[in-house]
Scaffold this motif. Structure first.
Motif, PDB file in Angstrom:
ATOM      1  N   ASP A  49     -29.824 -71.810  40.769  1.00 10.07           N
ATOM      2  CA  ASP A  49     -28.666 -72.340  41.475  1.00 10.07           C
ATOM      3  C   ASP A  49     -29.077 -72.764  42.888  1.00 10.07           C
ATOM      4  O   ASP A  49     -29.896 -72.100  43.527  1.00 10.07           O
ATOM      5  N   SER A  50     -28.480 -73.859  43.375  1.00  9.35           N
ATOM      6  CA  SER A  50     -28.871 -74.341  44.706  1.00  9.35           C
ATOM      7  C   SER A  50     -28.410 -73.414  45.829  1.00  9.35           C
ATOM      8  O   SER A  50     -28.804 -73.586  46.980  1.00  9.35           O
ATOM      9  N   LYS A  76     -36.851 -78.760  45.449  1.00 11.57           N
ATOM     10  CA  LYS A  76     -36.328 -79.649  44.415  1.00 11.57           C
ATOM     11  C   LYS A  76     -37.427 -80.402  43.666  1.00 11.57           C
ATOM     12  O   LYS A  76     -37.228 -80.829  42.540  1.00 11.57           O
ATOM     13  N   GLU A 161     -29.459 -82.955  46.278  1.00 14.51           N
ATOM     14  CA  GLU A 161     -28.106 -83.476  46.508  1.00 14.51           C
ATOM     15  C   GLU A 161     -27.462 -83.788  45.162  1.00 14.51           C
ATOM     16  O   GLU A 161     -28.157 -84.030  44.165  1.00 14.51           O
ATOM     17  N   GLY A 162     -26.156 -83.785  45.125  1.00 13.98           N
ATOM     18  CA  GLY A 162     -25.418 -84.164  43.915  1.00 13.98           C
ATOM     19  C   GLY A 162     -25.802 -83.309  42.717  1.00 13.98           C
ATOM     20  O   GLY A 162     -25.737 -82.087  42.771  1.00 13.98           O
ATOM     21  N   ASP A 163     -26.210 -83.969  41.641  1.00 17.07           N
ATOM     22  CA  ASP A 163     -26.548 -83.266  40.399  1.00 17.07           C
ATOM     23  C   ASP A 163     -28.010 -82.845  40.337  1.00 17.07           C
ATOM     24  O   ASP A 163     -28.494 -82.411  39.299  1.00 17.07           O
ATOM     25  N   GLY A 164     -28.741 -83.008  41.426  1.00 20.80           N
ATOM     26  CA  GLY A 164     -30.161 -82.638  41.437  1.00 20.80           C
ATOM     27  C   GLY A 164     -30.372 -81.156  41.166  1.00 20.80           C
ATOM     28  O   GLY A 164     -29.490 -80.328  41.405  1.00 20.80           O
ATOM     29  N   GLN A 165     -31.550 -80.797  40.666  1.00 26.44           N
ATOM     30  CA  GLN A 165     -31.844 -79.409  40.282  1.00 26.44           C
ATOM     31  C   GLN A 165     -32.725 -78.737  41.337  1.00 26.44           C
ATOM     32  O   GLN A 165     -33.680 -79.324  41.831  1.00 26.44           O
TER      33      GLN A 165
END
Length: 202
Positions: A49-50, A76, A161-165
């Motif tokens: 999780d980010s 990332k 950012e956004g949907d990045g993992q």
């Protein structure tokens, strides 16, 4: 035994890693790297999780050949991360290092190297602790307390950012011209204090 579901190997070389027991990944140092524009090899990436604030890992084995490193990463991708590593930097000695790479740039004091009292110990634990964009690295050997390595660093690009993992990652890599066969074992991965399986059915 197989790798736990979800773990990705970037730049996989099947001849240089194997699993013999539960939750322990054995590797041999592989030609590649994450530093600056290098291409990773056998870089094991575990999605997290980010909001993750702390990761730790046990690494058995110490670097032996030029430009070899083994360590624990949080970030990332291979151009945006913070890592704590055992590093062989061109000379004959190993140091511990913290690398803070942003958009492929690890210059300008973004690599901190230090030879520590326990440098010759084969088994070491590493930890990265995060508060927002600030990351502190720690190491310890069995029976001792965590010791901070270098200064806390700020990385403004390693959180997706956004949907990045977001990933915790680990690997052992060496220079493309190196002739190394160093063996390492990764085990005891934790994320925010919880054990994370490295193999299936564990």
């Amino acid at each position: 035994q197989e790798l736990a579901k979800g773990i990705i190997i970037q730049g996989e070389n099947k001849e240089r890693w194997n699993i013999e027991e539960e939750n322990r990944i054995h590797v041999k140092s592989t030609k590649g790297g994450t530093f600056k524009e290098q291409i990773p090899a056998n870089w094991f990436k575990v999605p997290v999780d980010s909001n993750t604030t702390e990761v730790s890992l046990k690494i058995e084995g110490k670097t032996a050949v030029e430009w070899e490193d083994v360590g624990l990463y949080l970030g990332k991708d291979a151009d945006n991360y913070v890592a704590i590593q055992r590093k062989h930097r061109g000379g004959t000695e190993e140091n511990l290092g913290m690398v803070n790479e942003m958009n492929g740039d690890a210059n300008n004091g973004r690599e901190q190297l230090k030879k520590v009292e326990d440098q010759d110990v084969e088994e070491m634990y590493f930890k990265l602790s995060r508060e927002g964009n600030n990351v502190t690295s720690y190491y310890k050997v069995e029976g001792k307390d965590w010791t901070k390595l270098g200064e806390t660093v700020e990385n403004t690009t390693f959180i997706p950012e956004g949907d990045g993992q977001f990933y915790v990652a680990f690997g052992a890599m060496m220079d493309k011209n190196a002739d190394g066969n160093t063996s390492y074992t990764f085990s005891e991965l934790t994320v925010d204090g919880k054990k994370v399986p490295l193999t299936k059915d564990s």
